[in-house]
Write a protein that holds these residues in place. Structure first.
Motif, PDB file in Angstrom:
ATOM      1  N   GLN A   1      49.554  32.551  34.168  1.00  0.00           N
ATOM      2  CA  GLN A   1      49.610  32.991  32.776  1.00  0.00           C
ATOM      3  C   GLN A   1      48.562  34.056  32.486  1.00  0.00           C
ATOM      4  OE1 GLN A   1      49.934  29.816  29.867  1.00  0.00           O
ATOM      5  NE2 GLN A   1      51.117  28.550  31.288  1.00  0.00           N
ATOM      6  N   ALA A   2      47.388  33.948  33.108  1.00  0.00           N
ATOM      7  CA  ALA A   2      46.366  34.984  32.933  1.00  0.00           C
ATOM      8  C   ALA A   2      46.838  36.310  33.497  1.00  0.00           C
ATOM      9  CB  ALA A   2      45.057  34.551  33.601  1.00  0.00           C
ATOM     10  N   ALA A   3      47.509  36.280  34.652  1.00  0.00           N
ATOM     11  CA  ALA A   3      48.026  37.516  35.241  1.00  0.00           C
ATOM     12  C   ALA A   3      49.069  38.156  34.334  1.00  0.00           C
ATOM     13  CB  ALA A   3      48.612  37.237  36.625  1.00  0.00           C
ATOM     14  N   ALA A   4      49.893  37.326  33.670  1.00  0.00           N
ATOM     15  CA  ALA A   4      50.890  37.875  32.735  1.00  0.00           C
ATOM     16  C   ALA A   4      50.214  38.543  31.548  1.00  0.00           C
ATOM     17  CB  ALA A   4      51.820  36.752  32.262  1.00  0.00           C
ATOM     18  N   VAL A   5      49.141  37.943  31.032  1.00  0.00           N
ATOM     19  CA  VAL A   5      48.381  38.566  29.943  1.00  0.00           C
ATOM     20  C   VAL A   5      47.782  39.888  30.407  1.00  0.00           C
ATOM     21  CG1 VAL A   5      46.303  38.351  28.527  1.00  0.00           C
ATOM     22  CG2 VAL A   5      47.890  36.426  28.712  1.00  0.00           C
TER      23      VAL A   5
ATOM     24  N   ALA B   1      52.794  38.838  26.996  1.00  0.00           N
ATOM     25  CA  ALA B   1      52.957  38.362  28.368  1.00  0.00           C
ATOM     26  C   ALA B   1      54.219  38.921  29.017  1.00  0.00           C
ATOM     27  CB  ALA B   1      52.982  36.836  28.395  1.00  0.00           C
ATOM     28  N   ALA B   2      55.239  39.238  28.196  1.00  0.00           N
ATOM     29  CA  ALA B   2      56.496  39.770  28.744  1.00  0.00           C
ATOM     30  C   ALA B   2      56.444  41.274  28.979  1.00  0.00           C
ATOM     31  CB  ALA B   2      57.644  39.449  27.794  1.00  0.00           C
ATOM     32  N   THR B   3      55.418  41.922  28.423  1.00  0.00           N
ATOM     33  CA  THR B   3      55.308  43.371  28.570  1.00  0.00           C
ATOM     34  C   THR B   3      54.971  43.729  30.016  1.00  0.00           C
ATOM     35  OG1 THR B   3      54.507  43.545  26.304  1.00  0.00           O
ATOM     36  CG2 THR B   3      54.137  45.445  27.724  1.00  0.00           C
ATOM     37  N   GLY B   4      55.674  44.677  30.573  1.00  0.00           N
ATOM     38  CA  GLY B   4      55.385  45.145  31.930  1.00  0.00           C
ATOM     39  C   GLY B   4      55.832  44.211  33.016  1.00  0.00           C
ATOM     40  N   GLU B   5      56.819  43.329  32.733  1.00  0.00           N
ATOM     41  CA  GLU B   5      57.301  42.407  33.759  1.00  0.00           C
ATOM     42  C   GLU B   5      57.947  43.163  34.918  1.00  0.00           C
ATOM     43  OE1 GLU B   5      59.893  39.706  31.713  1.00  0.00           O
ATOM     44  OE2 GLU B   5      58.334  38.160  31.587  1.00  0.00           O
ATOM     45  N   GLY B   6      57.911  42.540  36.084  1.00  0.00           N
ATOM     46  CA  GLY B   6      58.520  43.146  37.259  1.00  0.00           C
ATOM     47  C   GLY B   6      57.548  43.204  38.421  1.00  0.00           C
ATOM     48  N   ASP B   7      58.095  43.509  39.604  1.00  0.00           N
ATOM     49  CA  ASP B   7      57.272  43.529  40.813  1.00  0.00           C
ATOM     50  C   ASP B   7      56.156  44.553  40.716  1.00  0.00           C
ATOM     51  OD1 ASP B   7      58.860  41.570  41.850  1.00  0.00           O
ATOM     52  OD2 ASP B   7      60.100  42.928  43.066  1.00  0.00           O
ATOM     53  N   THR B   8      56.469  45.707  40.148  1.00  0.00           N
ATOM     54  CA  THR B   8      55.448  46.754  40.043  1.00  0.00           C
ATOM     55  C   THR B   8      54.291  46.281  39.186  1.00  0.00           C
ATOM     56  OG1 THR B   8      57.104  48.476  40.291  1.00  0.00           O
ATOM     57  CG2 THR B   8      54.979  49.126  39.356  1.00  0.00           C
TER      58      THR B   8
ATOM     59  N   GLU C   1      53.326  43.215  38.616  1.00  0.00           N
ATOM     60  CA  GLU C   1      52.551  42.181  39.306  1.00  0.00           C
ATOM     61  C   GLU C   1      51.627  42.787  40.359  1.00  0.00           C
ATOM     62  OE1 GLU C   1      55.144  39.188  40.815  1.00  0.00           O
ATOM     63  OE2 GLU C   1      55.969  38.688  38.837  1.00  0.00           O
ATOM     64  N   ARG C   2      52.124  43.763  41.089  1.00  0.00           N
ATOM     65  CA  ARG C   2      51.269  44.421  42.095  1.00  0.00           C
ATOM     66  C   ARG C   2      50.113  45.150  41.431  1.00  0.00           C
ATOM     67  NH1 ARG C   2      56.361  45.668  44.455  1.00  0.00           N
ATOM     68  NH2 ARG C   2      56.296  47.746  43.525  1.00  0.00           N
ATOM     69  N   ASP C   3      50.392  45.775  40.287  1.00  0.00           N
ATOM     70  CA  ASP C   3      49.335  46.498  39.579  1.00  0.00           C
ATOM     71  C   ASP C   3      48.236  45.547  39.101  1.00  0.00           C
ATOM     72  OD1 ASP C   3      50.676  48.860  39.974  1.00  0.00           O
ATOM     73  OD2 ASP C   3      51.518  48.961  37.935  1.00  0.00           O
ATOM     74  N   VAL C   4      48.643  44.380  38.612  1.00  0.00           N
ATOM     75  CA  VAL C   4      47.657  43.406  38.160  1.00  0.00           C
ATOM     76  C   VAL C   4      46.773  42.960  39.320  1.00  0.00           C
ATOM     77  CG1 VAL C   4      47.328  41.043  37.311  1.00  0.00           C
ATOM     78  CG2 VAL C   4      48.955  42.545  36.182  1.00  0.00           C
ATOM     79  N   GLU C   5      47.382  42.653  40.455  1.00  0.00           N
ATOM     80  CA  GLU C   5      46.588  42.203  41.600  1.00  0.00           C
ATOM     81  C   GLU C   5      45.610  43.278  42.049  1.00  0.00           C
ATOM     82  OE1 GLU C   5      46.494  38.948  42.997  1.00  0.00           O
ATOM     83  OE2 GLU C   5      47.340  38.915  40.980  1.00  0.00           O
ATOM     84  N   ALA C   6      46.074  44.507  42.077  1.00  0.00           N
ATOM     85  CA  ALA C   6      45.190  45.606  42.480  1.00  0.00           C
ATOM     86  C   ALA C   6      44.035  45.751  41.495  1.00  0.00           C
ATOM     87  CB  ALA C   6      45.983  46.911  42.575  1.00  0.00           C
ATOM     88  N   ARG C   7      44.346  45.650  40.208  1.00  0.00           N
ATOM     89  CA  ARG C   7      43.302  45.782  39.185  1.00  0.00           C
ATOM     90  C   ARG C   7      42.306  44.631  39.277  1.00  0.00           C
ATOM     91  NH1 ARG C   7      43.288  47.796  33.866  1.00  0.00           N
ATOM     92  NH2 ARG C   7      44.587  49.490  34.661  1.00  0.00           N
ATOM     93  N   ALA C   8      42.817  43.402  39.399  1.00  0.00           N
ATOM     94  CA  ALA C   8      41.936  42.233  39.438  1.00  0.00           C
ATOM     95  C   ALA C   8      41.014  42.263  40.654  1.00  0.00           C
ATOM     96  CB  ALA C   8      42.769  40.954  39.444  1.00  0.00           C
ATOM     97  N   LEU C   9      41.558  42.667  41.798  1.00  0.00           N
ATOM     98  CA  LEU C   9      40.751  42.679  43.022  1.00  0.00           C
ATOM     99  C   LEU C   9      39.801  43.863  43.080  1.00  0.00           C
ATOM    100  CD1 LEU C   9      43.458  41.555  45.600  1.00  0.00           C
ATOM    101  CD2 LEU C   9      41.683  40.162  44.493  1.00  0.00           C
ATOM    102  N   ALA C  10      40.012  44.845  42.192  1.00  0.00           N
ATOM    103  CA  ALA C  10      39.122  46.008  42.150  1.00  0.00           C
ATOM    104  C   ALA C  10      37.870  45.772  41.303  1.00  0.00           C
ATOM    105  CB  ALA C  10      39.882  47.226  41.615  1.00  0.00           C
ATOM    106  N   VAL C  11      37.858  44.675  40.550  1.00  0.00           N
ATOM    107  CA  VAL C  11      36.683  44.367  39.732  1.00  0.00           C
ATOM    108  C   VAL C  11      35.488  44.115  40.647  1.00  0.00           C
ATOM    109  CG1 VAL C  11      35.702  42.765  38.048  1.00  0.00           C
ATOM    110  CG2 VAL C  11      38.112  43.424  37.887  1.00  0.00           C
ATOM    111  N   LYS C  12      34.328  44.665  40.280  1.00  0.00           N
ATOM    112  CA  LYS C  12      33.125  44.544  41.100  1.00  0.00           C
ATOM    113  C   LYS C  12      32.150  43.535  40.479  1.00  0.00           C
ATOM    114  CE  LYS C  12      32.225  48.980  40.888  1.00  0.00           C
ATOM    115  NZ  LYS C  12      33.410  49.418  40.123  1.00  0.00           N
ATOM    116  N   PRO C  13      31.312  42.916  41.316  1.00  0.00           N
ATOM    117  CA  PRO C  13      30.374  41.910  40.795  1.00  0.00           C
ATOM    118  C   PRO C  13      29.462  42.420  39.692  1.00  0.00           C
ATOM    119  CG  PRO C  13      30.514  41.746  43.178  1.00  0.00           C
ATOM    120  CD  PRO C  13      31.281  42.972  42.797  1.00  0.00           C
ATOM    121  N   ASP C  14      29.080  43.703  39.739  1.00  0.00           N
ATOM    122  CA  ASP C  14      28.172  44.206  38.715  1.00  0.00           C
ATOM    123  C   ASP C  14      28.888  44.821  37.521  1.00  0.00           C
ATOM    124  OD1 ASP C  14      29.092  46.457  39.983  1.00  0.00           O
ATOM    125  OD2 ASP C  14      27.117  47.347  40.359  1.00  0.00           O
TER     126      ASP C  14
END
Length: 524
Positions: free
Chosen positions: A41-45, A150-157, A159-172
């Motif tokens: 649900q957080a990824a959908a947001v 949460a329904a905005t931007g649904e689709g494989d693209t 989801e991939r964009d969210v993962e890329a964005r989330a994993l790009a966050v840095k500790p600082d």
């Protein structure tokens, strides 16, 4: 002490926990969430926020009472690489608008307030806001519902964009801009990053022994550092079940402890004083409670002693922290009752503490002075206010807390007052916290709060606002007579006002500004 795992950021932490323990219940209440459901649900947001144009480092304001939706949207903000700006559910519209404008938040996620009304309805026109997200079932002009987001931007693209964005966050990278309570003026925005929040509250949770079997009502508002970090985040860190409490009432809390088999309870002294009052009224079953955490600028020793004796806890923990410094000190397992009752324990790993006089010189053990703190937990600064940041954090990296404290020979820290709350009676410095603790020894009071009030004869005098224990009658003049017998004359309050309850600020602490206003109104 076990070191925090190498997640580095909140999005990576959530993904690791959900992958390893997908079915662990992490939110309980009207809405229940497992770690897998929270992560999805957080990824959908986050996907929805990104579709609205939220980029890395952008600020997103969240305004509502503690509930499951708040938890989901918080992690959604972090997944999107954005910075959360929590707003107190007690704010009126103009107060919220001031913080939104100050931080430049262009998106607001809003929910119900304590009375049930949607908080977005209180907001005045605010040009900086591009989008307002409201709860499902609510329709307002220029808004999206939570489900629509949460329904905005649904689709494989997406989801991939969210993962890329989330994993790009840095500790600082910043994760939070927390508003100070504003008790000394306009609220300031305290900047904290992912790494320091993860480390601070991993260590806090380890000392508390918070774990997967615990059920933990989060009473402190999520807009406050304790509610968000030592509540919402700590539960996901340690896979404990959080029970968000939207509106606190003593009887509802006791019912939750009894029916929900609550094992961890944390809050300011006012909360525990009310809990003890409820136990005096009725024999509630609190046998599931094993740990209580009580922390504030000062904690009456009598309150802690009563809690240990009345509830029969495994652990009673006293702690000290502040918005600008996260966790500073905590008592530890094996500490004798007098240490727990009279100190906030020793500095947590990675944090240094010292006490200095008015000239900034370190004082010997046992002497009072201002508490200074240095280490990973010190904030990155105040948002947009480099001048105030420089006033708070000196060139050596020491945060000047504004709290008055004492370190004993073993390094245990006692917080005796706020530097700015001391008042002077006939040339003598008076510590409100000291007078409060003395008044509580009389035995008839559940709570006491003392403030300095201008006086033509003495410069200032103390006024005490007191709440009687359940079923006890308190006479102000009789209490003053007891004070004259048991305190130095300059500490004796000139007035004792008996009240049903003390006003509280959004952080749950006694609102002494409100008490001073009450005193000023009485004088005038």
């Amino acid at each position: 002490m076990e070191s925090v795992p190498g997640w580095g950021t909140l999005p990576r932490m959530l993904r690791a926990q959900a992958a390893a323990y997908p079915d662990t219940l992490v939110v309980d209440g009207p809405v229940r969430l497992t770690l897998r459901e929270l992560r999805e649900q957080a990824a959908a947001v986050a996907r929805g926020l990104m579709a609205l144009g939220v980029g890395p480092g952008d600020r997103v304001a969240v305004w509502g009472i503690n509930d499951a939706a708040w938890v989901v949207h918080a992690f959604g903000v972090w997944d999107a690489g954005a910075v959360i700006v929590p707003l107190s559910s007690r704010y009126k519209g103009f107060e919220a608008a001031e913080i939104i404008a100050k931080t430049g938040a262009e998106v607001l996620v809003t929910g119900p307030g304590a009375g049930g009304a949607v908080l977005a309805d209180l907001l005045p026109p605010l040009p900086v806001l591009r989008h307002v997200i409201v709860p499902d079932g609510v329709r307002r002009a220029a808004t999206l519902t939570a489900s629509e987001l949460a329904a905005t931007g649904e689709g494989d693209t997406g989801e991939r964009d969210v993962e890329a964005r989330a994993l790009a966050v840095k500790p600082d990278d910043l994760c939070e801009i927390m508003s100070t309570s504003g008790t000394t003026g306009t609220p300031k925005g305290v900047m904290l990053d992912h790494a320091q929040v993860l480390r601070g509250y991993w260590d806090w949770a380890e000392i508390v022994t918070l774990g997967p079997d615990d059920r933990y009502p989060v009473i402190a508002p999520f807009n406050h550092g304790f509610g968000l970090n030592a509540g919402l985040i700590a539960c996901v860190l340690r896979r404990a079940t959080m029970m968000p409490v939207g509106v606190f009432t003593p009887d509802a809390l006791m019912a939750l402890v009894e029916s929900g088999k609550v094992s961890i309870l944390a809050g300011p002294p006012t909360l525990f004083a009310r809990l003890l009052d409820e136990l005096d009224r009725r024999d509630w079953d609190v046998s599931s409670l094993r740990v209580a955490i009580c922390g504030a600028a000062s904690v009456p020793a009598t309150l802690i002693t009563r809690l240990v004796e009345r509830v029969g806890l495994e652990r009673m923990i006293n702690a000290y922290g502040l918005m600008e410094g996260t966790v500073v000190s905590m008592t530890r397992a094996g500490d004798p009752i007098e240490v727990i009752a009279t100190t906030t324990g020793r500095a947590v790993p990675g944090i240094e503490v010292k006490i200095v006089d008015l000239e900034g010189k370190e004082v010997p053990a046992g002497e009072r002075g201002e508490v200074l703190q240095r280490g990973y937990g010190v904030m990155r600064g105040y948002w947009g206010e480099p001048g105030k940041t420089a006033e708070a954090i000196d060139a050596g990296g020491w945060l000047h807390t504004g709290d008055v404290g004492v370190l004993d020979e073993a390094g245990n820290l006692s917080i005796v007052d706020r530097k700015k709350e001391l008042f002077i009676v006939n040339g003598f410095n008076v510590s409100p916290a000291e007078v409060e603790a003395l008044l509580l020894r009389e035995g008839s009071l559940a709570q006491a709060a003392v403030v300095g009030v201008p006086d033509d004869d003495s410069g200032e005098v103390g006024w005490a606002f007191v709440v009687p224990r359940s079923g006890v009658r308190v006479d102000g003049e009789e209490l003053r007579a007891w004070a004259r017998e048991n305190m130095s004359n300059f500490k004796v309050p000139k007035r004792v006002i008996v009240v049903e309850e003390l006003p509280a600020n959004p952080n749950g602490k006694t609102d002494k500004i409100a008490l001073r206003r009450m005193a000023a109104g009485d004088i005038s």
